[in-house]
Design an enzyme around this catalytic site. Sequence first.
Site, PDB file in Angstrom:
ATOM      1  N   LYS A  49      35.682  47.950  30.958  1.00 26.32           N
ATOM      2  CA  LYS A  49      35.392  48.444  32.572  1.00 26.32           C
ATOM      3  C   LYS A  49      36.723  48.289  33.041  1.00 26.32           C
ATOM      4  O   LYS A  49      37.132  47.174  33.318  1.00 26.32           O
ATOM      5  CB  LYS A  49      34.369  47.414  33.089  1.00 26.32           C
ATOM      6  N   LYS A  57      31.017  37.314  32.525  1.00 29.29           N
ATOM      7  CA  LYS A  57      31.770  36.871  31.428  1.00 29.29           C
ATOM      8  C   LYS A  57      32.758  36.140  31.949  1.00 29.29           C
ATOM      9  O   LYS A  57      33.934  36.693  32.053  1.00 29.29           O
ATOM     10  CB  LYS A  57      32.032  38.130  30.550  1.00 29.29           C
ATOM     11  N   ASP A  84      47.441  54.104  40.469  1.00 32.16           N
ATOM     12  CA  ASP A  84      48.944  54.168  40.778  1.00 32.16           C
ATOM     13  C   ASP A  84      49.891  53.214  39.822  1.00 32.16           C
ATOM     14  O   ASP A  84      51.161  52.911  40.308  1.00 32.16           O
ATOM     15  CB  ASP A  84      49.278  54.157  42.020  1.00 32.16           C
ATOM     16  N   HIS A  88      33.199  48.962  25.253  1.00 30.37           N
ATOM     17  CA  HIS A  88      32.518  48.190  26.082  1.00 30.37           C
ATOM     18  C   HIS A  88      33.467  48.003  27.389  1.00 30.37           C
ATOM     19  O   HIS A  88      33.077  47.214  28.125  1.00 30.37           O
ATOM     20  CB  HIS A  88      31.880  46.882  25.297  1.00 30.37           C
ATOM     21  N   ASP A 116      39.828  23.083  31.852  1.00 26.32           N
ATOM     22  CA  ASP A 116      40.624  22.336  32.627  1.00 26.32           C
ATOM     23  C   ASP A 116      40.566  22.733  34.029  1.00 26.32           C
ATOM     24  O   ASP A 116      39.855  23.118  34.557  1.00 26.32           O
ATOM     25  CB  ASP A 116      41.946  22.021  31.783  1.00 26.32           C
ATOM     26  N   HIS A 128      25.283  38.371  34.576  1.00 28.27           N
ATOM     27  CA  HIS A 128      26.072  39.379  33.693  1.00 28.27           C
ATOM     28  C   HIS A 128      27.449  38.948  33.620  1.00 28.27           C
ATOM     29  O   HIS A 128      27.940  39.811  32.943  1.00 28.27           O
ATOM     30  CB  HIS A 128      25.525  40.624  33.995  1.00 28.27           C
TER      31      HIS A 128
END
Length: 356
Positions: free
Chosen positions: A106, A276, A111, A104, A281, A274
Amino acid sequence: MQNIITSDNIIRLLLDGHETFSAMKRALTHAEHCINLEYFSFHDDETGRAVAGILMKRALHGVKVRMILDAAGSWRLGRKFIRKLEGSGVEFRRFSPFTFHRDHRKIITVDGVTGFLGGFNIGDIYLRQWRDTHLQIEGDAVRELDDIFAGMWKKSGGNYDVQCTWKDIECSGECVPVKISASGEGGNFRAVADEYIRVILSAHKRIWITTPYFAPDKKFMNALCNAAKNGVDARIIIPSWSNHPLVSWASQSYIEALIAGGVRVFTYREGFIHAKTMIADYHVASVGTANLDALSSGINYEVQAFVYSTRLVRELERVFVDDMGNCTEETAFARKKRPVIMRMKEVAGRLLSPIL
């Protein structure tokens, strides 16, 4: 090497598809030595073809280009598309279709210097009503992303010969510490979830979370609600609707328990959120691929950046407040008035959440 804190990093927050894909394409176009790309979902559309076109051009110019796509997440990508990539010199692997675990992640690295991770997959859909968050990183944390990619490349049957020459960077502004946490490495599929919980338990003032899929385990719920009961300002944004209805119903089923535990719950109503992300703090921020559900907490390969930066916290704070402006805050009174059919759907979603 995961969960090591690297100190010399420059971070850029990316908040929409146009900005994210522009930054990615710019970095890919200037690749000189190697490109590593690991994605759950890659689409054969205008955005996907534009990215693929850059990969093919760089491969034809001698850049080492490796690409891993999840077999389930990218199942619509046809063999013709793959053959074209491979014909130009792109080395391609599909992460196994014959396993319950899904890749899952991404990740893009260029380089060994510039990296990307976050919520955006690659496709036109992410340019429309899709609120997401991504990170661009320059610095030592990119080496961690390269190592994570190398592990998955080998797991997918590839021979990983390092082509990148890592360079130290000079920070003209704030140089920030970053911890890259990857679940699935060495069979530890709880690495990201446990790091989330560790940060929550360490918070004294606030925990603000955004997640598209919320079906947590008891350990996470206890940590979040206990923090709220101890005076921590705990808030969570979830979508009011989802591209996966059962998951949406499951998320809705936790709202009463969160409110009872002292957590403020906001449902996003301007498209699909979508992202996440988390801020804890005034010094810890997190952006990555992990949802707060059973799949991300113990089954899928995920990657999450935990960044120790007051500047990034302030930026994500502004984003969170803006997103709250597009939300409805849930109340115990309003929840009691929802239709019986909705309650039944939530029960179904809750029961099925461990396998969604």
